[in-house]
Design a protein around this motif. Structure first.
Motif, PDB file in Angstrom:
ATOM      1  N   ASP A  46       0.814  -1.213   0.000  1.00 26.81           N
ATOM      2  CA  ASP A  46       0.000   0.000   0.000  1.00 26.81           C
ATOM      3  C   ASP A  46       0.848   1.264   0.000  1.00 26.81           C
ATOM      4  O   ASP A  46       0.378   2.327  -0.381  1.00 26.81           O
TER       5      ASP A  46
ATOM      6  N   SER B  97       1.834   5.997  -2.876  1.00 21.66           N
ATOM      7  CA  SER B  97       2.131   6.535  -1.544  1.00 21.66           C
ATOM      8  C   SER B  97       3.568   6.207  -1.152  1.00 21.66           C
ATOM      9  O   SER B  97       3.919   5.039  -0.996  1.00 21.66           O
TER      10      SER B  97
ATOM     11  N   PHE C 176       7.092   6.537   9.467  1.00 20.63           N
ATOM     12  CA  PHE C 176       6.146   5.445   9.270  1.00 20.63           C
ATOM     13  C   PHE C 176       4.706   5.917   9.464  1.00 20.63           C
ATOM     14  O   PHE C 176       3.808   5.537   8.717  1.00 20.63           O
ATOM     15  N   HIS C 177       4.490   6.767  10.470  1.00 23.69           N
ATOM     16  CA  HIS C 177       3.145   7.301  10.701  1.00 23.69           C
ATOM     17  C   HIS C 177       2.687   8.154   9.520  1.00 23.69           C
ATOM     18  O   HIS C 177       1.521   8.095   9.121  1.00 23.69           O
ATOM     19  N   GLU C 178       3.587   8.934   8.954  1.00 31.42           N
ATOM     20  CA  GLU C 178       3.231   9.750   7.790  1.00 31.42           C
ATOM     21  C   GLU C 178       2.862   8.862   6.602  1.00 31.42           C
ATOM     22  O   GLU C 178       1.912   9.144   5.876  1.00 31.42           O
TER      23      GLU C 178
ATOM     24  N   TYR D 258       1.623   5.867   6.783  1.00 32.77           N
ATOM     25  CA  TYR D 258       0.313   5.324   7.126  1.00 32.77           C
ATOM     26  C   TYR D 258      -0.795   6.341   6.824  1.00 32.77           C
ATOM     27  O   TYR D 258      -1.803   6.003   6.201  1.00 32.77           O
ATOM     28  N   ARG D 259      -0.592   7.589   7.235  1.00 31.06           N
ATOM     29  CA  ARG D 259      -1.597   8.630   6.977  1.00 31.06           C
ATOM     30  C   ARG D 259      -1.792   8.846   5.485  1.00 31.06           C
ATOM     31  O   ARG D 259      -2.917   9.018   5.005  1.00 31.06           O
TER      32      ARG D 259
ATOM     33  N   VAL E  77      -1.326   6.642   3.051  1.00 33.68           N
ATOM     34  CA  VAL E  77      -2.051   5.489   2.509  1.00 33.68           C
ATOM     35  C   VAL E  77      -3.538   5.619   2.831  1.00 33.68           C
ATOM     36  O   VAL E  77      -4.389   5.399   1.963  1.00 33.68           O
ATOM     37  N   LYS E  78      -3.853   5.998   4.053  1.00 28.91           N
ATOM     38  CA  LYS E  78      -5.256   6.163   4.447  1.00 28.91           C
ATOM     39  C   LYS E  78      -5.926   7.270   3.634  1.00 28.91           C
ATOM     40  O   LYS E  78      -7.058   7.111   3.172  1.00 28.91           O
TER      41      LYS E  78
ATOM     42  N   ARG F 120     -10.002  -2.220   1.137  1.00 23.99           N
ATOM     43  CA  ARG F 120      -8.920  -3.183   0.912  1.00 23.99           C
ATOM     44  C   ARG F 120      -9.490  -4.430   0.249  1.00 23.99           C
ATOM     45  O   ARG F 120     -10.546  -4.913   0.611  1.00 23.99           O
TER      46      ARG F 120
END
Length: 136
Positions: free
Chosen positions: A14, A48, A96-98, A100-101, A103-104, A114
């Protein structure tokens, strides 16, 4: 050209962290090519990605400036972080959090949920087959 295994991982992921060494210009110069490869394998633009410069603690060996990293990430439409894995700072987790954000956000914009795994699909088909047989 990536291997078939790498292609499979690229297509199913992702998001991606593209990491280069701030002490190695060659690794930095590979970043745009890696992003193009990801875009080509995913057959979609704006995959992403977050660009991460590692080894920021080795200032005396630095070959790539922060400004160069920021500029390259901006040209690739990626977030940028500079960190040192050996220091283990909060910026690693933040990268990593960025991702994740990002991708969301992308999933919300695309309106896609998904994909179900093939195991779930097989299970659903088998359940339908057994219900049909039990109904007969």
């Amino acid at each position: 050209m990536p291997s078939a295994v790498a292609e499979c991982h690229i297509r199913s992921a992702d998001g991606f962290l593209i990491v280069y060494s701030a002490t190695d210009r060659h690794s930095f110069e590979a970043v745009p090519a890696i992003k193009r490869l990801l875009d080509d394998q995913r057959r979609a633009r704006n995959v992403s990605c977050v660009v991460v410069a590692n080894k920021a603690d080795l200032q005396h060996q630095r070959r790539v400036t922060t400004a160069e990293g920021e500029r390259a990430a901006a040209e690739l439409a990626c977030a940028f972080f500079e960190t040192s894995a050996s220091d283990g700072g909060d910026d690693i987790a933040e990268a990593f959090h960025e991702l994740y954000r990002e991708v969301k956000r992308r999933k919300l914009l695309e309106g896609k949920s998904r994909r179900r795994s093939s195991a779930q699909q097989v299970k659903q088909v088998l359940n339908k087959v057994f219900k049909i047989q039990n109904a007969s």
